[in-house]
Design an enzyme around this catalytic site. Sequence first.
Site, PDB file in Angstrom:
ATOM      1  N   GLU A  71       6.872 -90.988 -18.781  1.00 32.98           N
ATOM      2  CA  GLU A  71       6.130 -92.452 -18.671  1.00 32.98           C
ATOM      3  C   GLU A  71       7.400 -93.320 -18.425  1.00 32.98           C
ATOM      4  O   GLU A  71       7.122 -94.557 -17.893  1.00 32.98           O
ATOM      5  CB  GLU A  71       5.438 -92.351 -20.024  1.00 32.98           C
ATOM      6  CG  GLU A  71       4.558 -91.592 -20.292  1.00 32.98           C
ATOM      7  CD  GLU A  71       3.958 -91.603 -21.550  1.00 32.98           C
ATOM      8  OE1 GLU A  71       4.380 -92.245 -22.594  1.00 32.98           O
ATOM      9  OE2 GLU A  71       2.877 -90.846 -21.732  1.00 32.98           O
ATOM     10  N   THR A  74      -4.304 -93.776 -33.930  1.00 25.79           N
ATOM     11  CA  THR A  74      -4.850 -94.302 -32.855  1.00 25.79           C
ATOM     12  C   THR A  74      -5.944 -95.216 -33.285  1.00 25.79           C
ATOM     13  O   THR A  74      -6.036 -96.648 -32.646  1.00 25.79           O
ATOM     14  CB  THR A  74      -5.378 -93.399 -32.079  1.00 25.79           C
ATOM     15  OG1 THR A  74      -4.432 -92.184 -31.804  1.00 25.79           O
ATOM     16  CG2 THR A  74      -6.203 -93.860 -30.743  1.00 25.79           C
ATOM     17  N   ARG A  93       5.979 -93.034 -33.140  1.00 27.53           N
ATOM     18  CA  ARG A  93       4.624 -92.665 -33.714  1.00 27.53           C
ATOM     19  C   ARG A  93       4.175 -92.787 -35.072  1.00 27.53           C
ATOM     20  O   ARG A  93       3.215 -93.387 -35.332  1.00 27.53           O
ATOM     21  CB  ARG A  93       4.354 -91.050 -33.089  1.00 27.53           C
ATOM     22  CG  ARG A  93       4.092 -91.213 -31.798  1.00 27.53           C
ATOM     23  CD  ARG A  93       3.941 -89.462 -31.120  1.00 27.53           C
ATOM     24  NE  ARG A  93       2.422 -89.318 -31.261  1.00 27.53           N
ATOM     25  CZ  ARG A  93       1.562 -89.586 -30.496  1.00 27.53           C
ATOM     26  NH1 ARG A  93       1.646 -90.633 -29.548  1.00 27.53           N
ATOM     27  NH2 ARG A  93       0.337 -89.481 -30.706  1.00 27.53           N
ATOM     28  N   PHE A 114     -14.079 -92.180 -22.502  1.00 26.61           N
ATOM     29  CA  PHE A 114     -13.442 -93.420 -22.561  1.00 26.61           C
ATOM     30  C   PHE A 114     -12.396 -93.793 -21.677  1.00 26.61           C
ATOM     31  O   PHE A 114     -12.022 -94.765 -21.621  1.00 26.61           O
ATOM     32  CB  PHE A 114     -12.547 -93.715 -23.955  1.00 26.61           C
ATOM     33  CG  PHE A 114     -11.631 -92.734 -24.465  1.00 26.61           C
ATOM     34  CD1 PHE A 114     -10.343 -92.772 -23.828  1.00 26.61           C
ATOM     35  CD2 PHE A 114     -11.660 -91.589 -25.138  1.00 26.61           C
ATOM     36  CE1 PHE A 114      -9.277 -92.007 -24.146  1.00 26.61           C
ATOM     37  CE2 PHE A 114     -10.639 -90.840 -25.495  1.00 26.61           C
ATOM     38  CZ  PHE A 114      -9.425 -91.165 -24.732  1.00 26.61           C
ATOM     39  N   ASN A 145      -5.960-100.936 -29.244  1.00 22.10           N
ATOM     40  CA  ASN A 145      -5.098-100.674 -30.199  1.00 22.10           C
ATOM     41  C   ASN A 145      -3.616-100.918 -30.217  1.00 22.10           C
ATOM     42  O   ASN A 145      -2.686-100.471 -30.850  1.00 22.10           O
ATOM     43  CB  ASN A 145      -5.121 -99.075 -30.459  1.00 22.10           C
ATOM     44  CG  ASN A 145      -4.465 -98.278 -29.411  1.00 22.10           C
ATOM     45  OD1 ASN A 145      -4.278 -98.747 -28.570  1.00 22.10           O
ATOM     46  ND2 ASN A 145      -4.348 -97.121 -29.530  1.00 22.10           N
ATOM     47  N   TYR A 154      -2.826 -92.895 -17.308  1.00 26.63           N
ATOM     48  CA  TYR A 154      -3.609 -92.035 -18.138  1.00 26.63           C
ATOM     49  C   TYR A 154      -4.174 -90.970 -17.601  1.00 26.63           C
ATOM     50  O   TYR A 154      -5.253 -90.485 -18.235  1.00 26.63           O
ATOM     51  CB  TYR A 154      -4.634 -93.168 -18.943  1.00 26.63           C
ATOM     52  CG  TYR A 154      -3.948 -93.892 -19.940  1.00 26.63           C
ATOM     53  CD1 TYR A 154      -3.445 -93.392 -21.034  1.00 26.63           C
ATOM     54  CD2 TYR A 154      -3.898 -95.237 -19.722  1.00 26.63           C
ATOM     55  CE1 TYR A 154      -2.930 -94.140 -22.139  1.00 26.63           C
ATOM     56  CE2 TYR A 154      -3.413 -96.166 -20.880  1.00 26.63           C
ATOM     57  CZ  TYR A 154      -2.869 -95.631 -21.923  1.00 26.63           C
ATOM     58  OH  TYR A 154      -2.467 -96.308 -22.989  1.00 26.63           O
ATOM     59  N   ARG A 206      -0.124-100.772 -35.586  1.00 30.87           N
ATOM     60  CA  ARG A 206      -1.596-100.674 -35.420  1.00 30.87           C
ATOM     61  C   ARG A 206      -2.412-101.373 -36.356  1.00 30.87           C
ATOM     62  O   ARG A 206      -3.268-102.148 -36.116  1.00 30.87           O
ATOM     63  CB  ARG A 206      -2.209 -99.539 -34.845  1.00 30.87           C
ATOM     64  CG  ARG A 206      -1.556 -98.995 -33.418  1.00 30.87           C
ATOM     65  CD  ARG A 206      -2.022 -97.624 -33.164  1.00 30.87           C
ATOM     66  NE  ARG A 206      -1.806 -97.321 -31.632  1.00 30.87           N
ATOM     67  CZ  ARG A 206      -1.502 -96.119 -31.350  1.00 30.87           C
ATOM     68  NH1 ARG A 206      -1.601 -95.026 -32.204  1.00 30.87           N
ATOM     69  NH2 ARG A 206      -1.444 -95.814 -29.959  1.00 30.87           N
ATOM     70  N   HIS A 230       1.060 -98.255 -27.224  1.00 31.01           N
ATOM     71  CA  HIS A 230       1.046 -96.966 -27.026  1.00 31.01           C
ATOM     72  C   HIS A 230       2.489 -96.577 -26.973  1.00 31.01           C
ATOM     73  O   HIS A 230       3.541 -97.185 -27.118  1.00 31.01           O
ATOM     74  CB  HIS A 230       0.832 -96.915 -25.214  1.00 31.01           C
ATOM     75  CG  HIS A 230       1.292 -95.507 -24.619  1.00 31.01           C
ATOM     76  ND1 HIS A 230       0.346 -94.471 -24.881  1.00 31.01           N
ATOM     77  CD2 HIS A 230       2.134 -94.841 -23.963  1.00 31.01           C
ATOM     78  CE1 HIS A 230       0.860 -93.308 -24.267  1.00 31.01           C
ATOM     79  NE2 HIS A 230       2.057 -93.792 -23.795  1.00 31.01           N
ATOM     80  N   LYS A 240       0.310-103.739 -25.441  1.00 34.36           N
ATOM     81  CA  LYS A 240      -0.921-103.297 -24.572  1.00 34.36           C
ATOM     82  C   LYS A 240      -1.691-104.951 -24.380  1.00 34.36           C
ATOM     83  O   LYS A 240      -1.141-105.818 -24.950  1.00 34.36           O
ATOM     84  CB  LYS A 240      -1.867-102.546 -25.052  1.00 34.36           C
ATOM     85  CG  LYS A 240      -1.774-101.031 -25.286  1.00 34.36           C
ATOM     86  CD  LYS A 240      -2.714-100.208 -25.583  1.00 34.36           C
ATOM     87  CE  LYS A 240      -2.276 -98.640 -25.587  1.00 34.36           C
ATOM     88  NZ  LYS A 240      -3.398 -97.784 -26.028  1.00 34.36           N
TER      89      LYS A 240
HETATM   90  P1  CMP Z   1      -2.888 -94.313 -26.443  1.00 34.75           P
HETATM   91  O1  CMP Z   1      -1.768 -94.050 -27.394  1.00 34.75           O
HETATM   92  O2  CMP Z   1      -2.313 -95.426 -25.467  1.00 34.75           O
HETATM   93  O3  CMP Z   1      -3.296 -93.172 -25.672  1.00 34.75           O
HETATM   94  C1  CMP Z   1      -4.552 -93.034 -25.278  1.00 34.75           C
HETATM   95  C2  CMP Z   1      -5.419 -94.247 -25.470  1.00 34.75           C
HETATM   96  O4  CMP Z   1      -6.846 -93.914 -25.441  1.00 34.75           O
HETATM   97  C3  CMP Z   1      -5.197 -94.482 -26.786  1.00 34.75           C
HETATM   98  O5  CMP Z   1      -4.246 -95.238 -27.149  1.00 34.75           O
HETATM   99  C4  CMP Z   1      -6.667 -95.497 -27.064  1.00 34.75           C
HETATM  100  O6  CMP Z   1      -6.294 -96.851 -26.389  1.00 34.75           O
HETATM  101  C5  CMP Z   1      -7.711 -94.837 -26.148  1.00 34.75           C
HETATM  102  N1  CMP Z   1      -8.459 -94.041 -27.044  1.00 34.75           N
HETATM  103  C6  CMP Z   1      -8.112 -93.007 -27.532  1.00 34.75           C
HETATM  104  N2  CMP Z   1      -9.222 -92.340 -28.049  1.00 34.75           N
HETATM  105  C7  CMP Z   1     -10.305 -93.332 -28.019  1.00 34.75           C
HETATM  106  C8  CMP Z   1     -11.867 -93.289 -28.060  1.00 34.75           C
HETATM  107  N3  CMP Z   1     -12.136 -92.433 -28.842  1.00 34.75           N
HETATM  108  N4  CMP Z   1     -12.352 -94.267 -27.781  1.00 34.75           N
HETATM  109  C9  CMP Z   1     -11.711 -95.467 -26.870  1.00 34.75           C
HETATM  110  N5  CMP Z   1     -10.531 -95.419 -26.681  1.00 34.75           N
HETATM  111  C10 CMP Z   1      -9.804 -94.302 -26.949  1.00 34.75           C
END
Ligand code: CMP
Length: 147
Positions: free
Chosen positions: A128, A93, A87, A59, A114, A51, A104, A117, A11
Amino acid sequence: MAVTHTLTIIKPDAFGAGKSGQIVAHLEQAGFRVVAARVARLTTEQAEGFYEVHKERPFFRSLVAFMSSGPCMPLVLERADAVAELRRVIGATDPAEAADGTVRRLYAESKERNAIHASDSDENAKRESGFFFAEMELIANRQVNER
Ligand code: CMP
């Protein structure tokens, strides 16, 4: 366990901090092979499309702004049980909850910023991968021809 594919994105936080080389090395050491890679700067519309499943989440606007804030690096990866293994290797996350040694835990700043993805199912890995890469590139570089 069958060899399969998954989609990852380094990211804008991690890519902008110059961590892409270390993260790709981490993934290769975990047994993943790079099938396709590029650097992309997502538009707002592209980030919204990628997304889309999260569009009702509180968010969502912030996530779209972050993901279109700078270049990122999408990659298609191949290994046995790719979706579940990636994963596991990237961790939870929220980096505060991610296990020691995960991508992460090592590189992420926050639950939103984070670092990386990973697709959450084989079906989403296909969708994707098709978002960023042409079928032609994927077929040429695969070791196994799973569809
Ligand atoms: P990703 O695995 O890319 O999938 C969805 C993304 O949304 C996640 O990683 C984070 O970057 C973001 N995300 C998920 N939960 C939250 C949250 N509670 N607050 C802010 N960002 C979030």
